[in-house]
Design an enzyme around this catalytic site. Structure first.
Site, short mmCIF file in Angstrom:
data_model
loop_
_atom_site.label_atom_id
_atom_site.label_comp_id
_atom_site.label_asym_id
_atom_site.label_seq_id
_atom_site.Cartn_x
_atom_site.Cartn_y
_atom_site.Cartn_z
CG HIS A 530 55.23 45.40 4.41
ND1 HIS A 530 54.34 45.74 3.42
CD2 HIS A 530 56.15 44.58 3.83
CE1 HIS A 530 54.71 45.16 2.28
NE2 HIS A 530 55.80 44.45 2.51
CG HIS A 573 55.94 45.48 -1.36
ND1 HIS A 573 55.73 44.17 -1.02
CD2 HIS A 573 54.88 45.84 -2.13
CE1 HIS A 573 54.60 43.74 -1.57
NE2 HIS A 573 54.07 44.74 -2.25
#
Length: 621
Positions: A530, A573
């Site tokens: 990420h 996410h």
């Protein structure tokens, strides 16, 4: 309208393309490019494809997308959820290496990211979580009006169908198969007091759930940026795509590099031995090359920290210290618990069932179930942890100037507030199909850098990537708390029934020696995939790179639309957030180009106009 720049390319330049892509070699082997384009987009990941789709809705607008990767073949390793993580990384991914992690074990980490039309949505884990209201309100508090939860909510809804999407092109849903251990996991989590969250995308992400995935309900296959935003509009004559080409540099257009009206155009090629092609841009260049390569491309084009640019032999066009700084990620551990009771069927039988009926284990991605606990749900030491987070010395990179340090101080204030809440997670645990209980720190305090290694995108093209995991010690402390939580979890009756055995160094007895556990853990910490923040949407006074309209400071027609603009990584996410950024960016670009030129951003050092939010004027609850 901005003055166009003459287009130049070599007539012998040969390309190969998948059928249906608008740009094809003509009978002489030359490119069938238009003389000029209104918009040129660099990168065909989420941001690039969303913006390309929305801008090309207007038939009078021409759009060119330049992508370094190819178009995937929809093979089983890509399209089938049960094959997530099993794809051949040599096909559609680029391998990147981090610098030795001095705050962990001094070793490097290797990771991959998508290098393909659709970007990492072609190879990611499909997890679809928005994050919490407070995550995005923090963006607004940091000086970005309109980027709080309510400002983003219409754009969270626009890309997706289901999970609160309206009628968007990305399908979000659930598989037709759930691993038995997912139910054991959820039952065990609830035994520890973590409540179920039946709707993790309602603005409160905390709790445990069967997680939504970006997948089609009918075919039980991956739903990605390419199939959602490109394939349905390939026949638009005003939308062109070039694959297999890396943008070499963003060139100065009319006005010159020292003018306050600087405009930019990209040049691109397949490698450094072939003459570059210069694409003409009449309106805007939009960088969507991702949080690693967008800042690198800016740096080698003369936009970034002056000291770095001079060391690369690059002329400084705009001294912008934030380019490549503020790198954030969710530091992650991936312990696998042996003796886990997994699928009993053979791979051939599972494949046959999937292909025949679109049922069975292959419909399920590697992550069925997750838990996102608030800090107070996993430890009684909440105030101690918050005090440590506030008072512990964070080692920021020496390259950070005063503005970046000021920006970090503002981020830290927001992080402390988020960590203290019960509607934002401190930690994530993901239960995979093969016995992994992966954990991540969801509100990381550490910051790193992405720096160009050369003045050429082709020569020594591996950037210097340093996330500096645990440079703020609280991140490792949160992961230690997470490991202790895992050991409590596997002792609950539902999880104990699976007979899980912790990996060496992470056992229940071993965890009693926290010093040894910490040392073992630091050898295993890796990326959460990420990476974000390297071209942050922040005020100049906070080391920002783009303003709330996503335009690069000091430029007139250069914007960024990818994970790099995220000012503070959400506790989730991030693919859903990037889709929302792309949708909002498209509306901003359309509105600002509807008949009038966009206002010029201040160059670094110049006063900001009344429309540019200042941190002092941003409201807080």
């Amino acid at each position: 309208m901005l003055s166009p720049i003459t287009l130049a390319f070599t007539s012998s330049f040969l390309l190969s393309f998948t059928s249906g892509v608008r740009i094809l070699p003509n009978t002489n082997g030359a490119l069938s490019l238009l003389d000029s384009y209104d918009y040129i987009i660099v990168g065909a990941g989420i941001g690039g494809l969303v913006v390309a789709n929305r801008l090309s809705e207007n038939a009078s607008v021409s759009v060119l997308v330049i992508e370094s990767g190819d178009i995937d073949d929809r093979a089983e390793d890509i399209s089938i959820p049960g094959n997530v993580g099993l794809e051949d990384p040599r096909r559609y991914e680029v391998k990147l290496e981090m610098t030795p992690q001095e705050f962990l074990d001094g070793e490097t980490r290797v990771f991959t990211q998508g290098n393909v039309v659709g970007g990492s949505t072609i190879v990611n884990g499909l997890v679809w979580t928005r994050g919490s209201v407070a995550d995005f309100d923090a963006w607004e508090h940091l000086g970005n009006p309109g980027w709080g939860w309510m400002g983003l909510l219409p754009y969270f809804r626009k890309p997706a169908i289901d999970e609160h999407g309206l009628h968007g092109p990305v399908e979000v849903g659930y598989p037709k198969y759930f691993y038995n251990q997912s139910h054991n996991f959820l039952s065990g989590i609830q035994k520890l007091g973590i409540p179920a969250n039946e709707d993790p995308n309602n603005g409160n992400a905390t709790g445990a759930c069967i997680v939504p995935s970006s997948m089609t309900a009918k075919n039980q296959s991956r739903s990605d940026a390419r199939t959602a935003y490109l394939d349905p509009v390939l026949e638009r004559p005003n939308l062109h795509l070039i694959t297999g080409h890396a943008v070499a540099r963003i060139l100065y257009g009319k006005g010159g590099k020292n003018s306050s009206s600087s405009t930019y155009i990209p040049s691109f090629a397949t490698n450094q031995t072939i003459d570059t092609i210069i694409a003409t841009c009449k309106k805007e260049v939009i960088l969507a090359a991702g949080s690693i390569f967008s800042p690198v491309l800016l740096q080698i084009s003369g936009i970034g920290p002056a000291k770095l640019l001079k060391s690369l032999g690059v002329d400084v066009a705009i001294d912008l210290p934030g380019v490549g700084s503020n790198l954030q990620d969710h530091p992650t551990l991936e312990p696998v618990y042996d003796s886990w009771d997994i699928v009993g069927s053979t791979r051939d039988a599972v494949r046959e069932e999937y292909l025949a009926n679109r049922t069975g284990p292959w419909t399920a991605p590697m992550v069925n179930a997750i838990a996102l606990p608030a800090l107070s749900w996993i430890t009684e030491r909440v105030q101690e942890v918050l005090d440590d987070a506030a008072n512990a010395k964070s080692t920021l990179p020496s390259s950070y100037d005063a503005t970046l340090r000021e920006g970090y101080a503002a981020q830290k204030t927001e992080l402390l507030s988020l960590l203290a809440r019960t509607d934002t997670p401190a930690y994530e645990v993901m239960s995979t199909s093969w016995g992994q209980l992966a954990i991540s720190a969801m509100q990381p305090f550490s910051r790193g850098t992405v720096l160009a290694n050369s003045s050429s995108i082709f020569e020594n093209s591996q950037p210097i990537i340093d996330p500096r995991f645990c440079s703020h010690p609280i991140d490792c402390e949160l992961l230690l708390i997470g490991l202790e939580f895992n050991n409590r979890l596997i002792q609950t009756p539902p999880m104990a029934a699976l007979k899980p055995t912790p990996p060496p160094g992470f056992g229940i007895e071993e965890a009693q020696n926290r010093t040894a556990l910490d040392e073992t853990m630091r050898r295993k910490i890796t990326t959460g995939f990420h990476l974000s923040g390297t071209t942050s949407m922040l005020p100049l006074a906070y080391g920002g790179v783009v303003d709330p309209s996503l335009r690069v400071y000091g430029t007139r027609n250069l914007r960024i639309v990818d994970a790099g603009v995220i000012p503070l990584i959400p506790g989730a996410h991030i693919q859903a957030a990037i889709y929302a950024i792309g949708e909002k960016a498209a509306d901003i670009i359309k509105n600002e180009n509807s008949g009038t030129l966009p206002s010029m951003n201040p160059r670094p050092g110049e006063p900001q106009d009344s429309q540019q939010a200042s941190p002092e004027n941003s409201s807080k609850p």
